[in-house]
Design a protein around this motif. Sequence first.
Motif, PDB file in Angstrom:
ATOM      1  N   GLU A 177       1.997  14.081  -9.142  1.00 44.91           N
ATOM      2  CA  GLU A 177       0.768  13.303  -8.995  1.00 44.91           C
ATOM      3  C   GLU A 177       0.975  11.818  -9.320  1.00 44.91           C
ATOM      4  N   GLU A 178       2.165  11.464  -9.733  1.00 44.04           N
ATOM      5  CA  GLU A 178       2.456  10.072 -10.107  1.00 44.04           C
ATOM      6  C   GLU A 178       2.900   9.301  -8.868  1.00 44.04           C
ATOM      7  N   ASP A 179       2.258   8.165  -8.618  1.00 39.72           N
ATOM      8  CA  ASP A 179       2.636   7.404  -7.416  1.00 39.72           C
ATOM      9  C   ASP A 179       3.919   6.605  -7.645  1.00 39.72           C
ATOM     10  N   ARG A 180       4.456   6.078  -6.548  1.00 42.48           N
ATOM     11  CA  ARG A 180       5.745   5.381  -6.600  1.00 42.48           C
ATOM     12  C   ARG A 180       5.725   4.180  -7.547  1.00 42.48           C
ATOM     13  N   PHE A 181       4.640   3.408  -7.501  1.00 42.48           N
ATOM     14  CA  PHE A 181       4.623   2.182  -8.294  1.00 42.48           C
ATOM     15  C   PHE A 181       4.528   2.486  -9.791  1.00 42.48           C
ATOM     16  N   THR A 182       3.851   3.559 -10.164  1.00 50.96           N
ATOM     17  CA  THR A 182       3.811   3.955 -11.580  1.00 50.96           C
ATOM     18  C   THR A 182       5.212   4.293 -12.069  1.00 50.96           C
ATOM     19  N   ILE A 241      20.800 -13.499 -10.333  1.00 55.33           N
ATOM     20  CA  ILE A 241      20.662 -12.318  -9.495  1.00 55.33           C
ATOM     21  C   ILE A 241      19.193 -11.998  -9.225  1.00 55.33           C
ATOM     22  N   VAL A 242      18.977 -11.314  -8.094  1.00 49.41           N
ATOM     23  CA  VAL A 242      17.660 -10.772  -7.762  1.00 49.41           C
ATOM     24  C   VAL A 242      17.818  -9.264  -7.615  1.00 49.41           C
ATOM     25  N   ILE A 243      16.944  -8.512  -8.260  1.00 46.68           N
ATOM     26  CA  ILE A 243      16.895  -7.061  -8.056  1.00 46.68           C
ATOM     27  C   ILE A 243      15.655  -6.795  -7.211  1.00 46.68           C
ATOM     28  N   LEU A 244      15.903  -6.548  -5.937  1.00 47.99           N
ATOM     29  CA  LEU A 244      14.838  -6.414  -4.944  1.00 47.99           C
ATOM     30  C   LEU A 244      14.539  -4.940  -4.700  1.00 47.99           C
ATOM     31  N   LEU A 245      13.296  -4.536  -4.953  1.00 46.45           N
ATOM     32  CA  LEU A 245      12.897  -3.140  -4.738  1.00 46.45           C
ATOM     33  C   LEU A 245      11.794  -3.068  -3.693  1.00 46.45           C
ATOM     34  N   SER A 246      12.004  -2.207  -2.683  1.00 46.26           N
ATOM     35  CA  SER A 246      10.999  -2.059  -1.631  1.00 46.26           C
ATOM     36  C   SER A 246      11.067  -0.655  -1.038  1.00 46.26           C
ATOM     37  N   ASP A 247       9.943  -0.198  -0.499  1.00 48.73           N
ATOM     38  CA  ASP A 247       9.919   1.139   0.103  1.00 48.73           C
ATOM     39  C   ASP A 247       9.530   1.111   1.585  1.00 48.73           C
ATOM     40  N   GLY A 248       9.444  -0.089   2.159  1.00 50.03           N
ATOM     41  CA  GLY A 248       9.009  -0.149   3.555  1.00 50.03           C
ATOM     42  C   GLY A 248       9.569  -1.326   4.302  1.00 50.03           C
ATOM     43  N   LYS A 249       9.358  -1.351   5.599  1.00 50.99           N
ATOM     44  CA  LYS A 249       9.834  -2.447   6.436  1.00 50.99           C
ATOM     45  C   LYS A 249       8.974  -3.687   6.236  1.00 50.99           C
ATOM     46  N   ASP A 250       9.633  -4.839   6.360  1.00 59.04           N
ATOM     47  CA  ASP A 250       8.926  -6.117   6.229  1.00 59.04           C
ATOM     48  C   ASP A 250       8.005  -6.310   7.437  1.00 59.04           C
ATOM     49  N   ASN A 251       6.711  -6.505   7.161  1.00 54.52           N
ATOM     50  CA  ASN A 251       5.761  -6.721   8.257  1.00 54.52           C
ATOM     51  C   ASN A 251       4.790  -7.860   7.983  1.00 54.52           C
ATOM     52  N   GLY A 273       0.787  -1.227   0.000  1.00 54.35           N
ATOM     53  CA  GLY A 273       0.000   0.000   0.000  1.00 54.35           C
ATOM     54  C   GLY A 273       0.818   1.274   0.000  1.00 54.35           C
ATOM     55  N   SER A 274       2.020   1.231   0.606  1.00 53.27           N
ATOM     56  CA  SER A 274       2.858   2.436   0.669  1.00 53.27           C
ATOM     57  C   SER A 274       3.361   2.881  -0.702  1.00 53.27           C
ATOM     58  N   MET A 275       3.286   1.998  -1.687  1.00 49.52           N
ATOM     59  CA  MET A 275       3.732   2.352  -3.042  1.00 49.52           C
ATOM     60  C   MET A 275       2.758   3.309  -3.733  1.00 49.52           C
ATOM     61  N   LYS A 276       1.650   3.633  -3.054  1.00 51.59           N
ATOM     62  CA  LYS A 276       0.710   4.636  -3.589  1.00 51.59           C
ATOM     63  C   LYS A 276       1.160   6.064  -3.312  1.00 51.59           C
ATOM     64  N   GLU A 277       2.171   6.211  -2.467  1.00 54.06           N
ATOM     65  CA  GLU A 277       2.626   7.555  -2.110  1.00 54.06           C
ATOM     66  C   GLU A 277       3.110   8.321  -3.329  1.00 54.06           C
ATOM     67  N   LEU A 278       2.886   9.632  -3.329  1.00 49.58           N
ATOM     68  CA  LEU A 278       3.239  10.503  -4.450  1.00 49.58           C
ATOM     69  C   LEU A 278       4.579  11.194  -4.184  1.00 49.58           C
ATOM     70  N   GLY A 279       5.098  11.824  -5.232  1.00 44.62           N
ATOM     71  CA  GLY A 279       6.262  12.695  -5.074  1.00 44.62           C
ATOM     72  C   GLY A 279       7.590  12.125  -5.512  1.00 44.62           C
ATOM     73  N   LEU A 280       7.654  10.839  -5.863  1.00 44.29           N
ATOM     74  CA  LEU A 280       8.934  10.260  -6.304  1.00 44.29           C
ATOM     75  C   LEU A 280       9.375  10.863  -7.633  1.00 44.29           C
ATOM     76  N   ASN A 281       8.402  11.156  -8.500  1.00 41.41           N
ATOM     77  CA  ASN A 281       8.696  11.813  -9.771  1.00 41.41           C
ATOM     78  C   ASN A 281       8.534  13.320  -9.596  1.00 41.41           C
ATOM     79  N   ARG A 282       9.646  14.030  -9.547  1.00 41.16           N
ATOM     80  CA  ARG A 282       9.597  15.465  -9.284  1.00 41.16           C
ATOM     81  C   ARG A 282       9.012  16.261 -10.451  1.00 41.16           C
ATOM     82  N   GLN A 283       9.016  15.664 -11.633  1.00 43.73           N
ATOM     83  CA  GLN A 283       8.413  16.327 -12.797  1.00 43.73           C
ATOM     84  C   GLN A 283       6.894  16.133 -12.833  1.00 43.73           C
ATOM     85  N   ASN A 284       6.418  15.112 -12.134  1.00 41.51           N
ATOM     86  CA  ASN A 284       4.978  14.857 -12.062  1.00 41.51           C
ATOM     87  C   ASN A 284       4.642  14.389 -10.649  1.00 41.51           C
TER      88      ASN A 284
END
Length: 304
Positions: free
Chosen positions: A110-115, A193-203, A97-108
């Motif tokens: 309104e774009e959420d992290r996962f987009t 190899i594994v490319i692991l991407l995450s934005d939060g703590k494992d819960n 759910g935290s991947m819905k947060e906005l602001g990662l794209n400074r040019q847009n």
Amino acid sequence: MFSYLFDLKFEYPLFLLIIPLFIICAIFCKAKIPTYIIPHLNIFEETKHKSFVLLSVLKYFVIIASTLALASPYKQLNTQIIKNDGIDIVLSLDTSGSMKELGLNRQNQEEDRFTVVKDIVKDFLPKRVNDNVAIVVFGTSVMMATPLSFDKEAQQEIVDYLEVGIVGDKTAMIDSLASAINILKNSKAKSKIVILLSDGKDNSSTIPLDVIIKLLKKHSIKVYSVGIGQSNKIMLNHISKETNGKSYIAFSKDDLKDIYTQIDALEKSKIENNKITLKEYLFFFPLFFAIISFILFIYLKNRE
């Protein structure tokens, strides 16, 4: 038809030099023959001229067609992977759910992290043309979105359908590594190899981290971890360090793009050892016409 001709290549192009050499020799290296004066010869000139022209055309056709056959024309078809000595990659993506947060794209803003992540992944996939890639997504649970495959176009389409919360809103990051291990453990690739991407703590994971690290080491799987923001930095860094990988942190879309570019540069296949080029050989066409022309040339020459 013309596009087909433009696709033609020659395996031995140096043989084509025979054609200009033959033309130069035909012009400047003519044999000297004695001249005889015979009265009333003009009545044969027209017939002889036609015969001479036809024989000359056939002679040139024989030389040119034979030379083209020697140069071995072919049409290059697609390439095929013949050895599994490339790199097998699992992209493990956080869809919590935290991947819905906005602001990662400074040019847009309104774009959420996962987009943003989807855009980066779709750009990364075609660069790994000689490698097997699988995609795993994790939230409360883990799901394999695509198995190991060379079909990057299909994978790009599947990425488009992935959404935040597709497997729940929590974060089962460690369990996602278990799924990646299950995909890669029987791989015969020279590098896994594994490319692991995450934005939060494992819960949400149920498997202990030390067990996962032991399995990663056992199967020689390297983990490149990418954290969005400072959250979970310590765990991601620990996983990458223990598996001889590398850990990154991204604070913007540009950072994320640069990180995937760096990983792409670090892990490269030896392309020439990993594929064959299929060719459709076409030498028999000019060879056939050369033989037919040669037979006609001999036949007409003997009729003179």
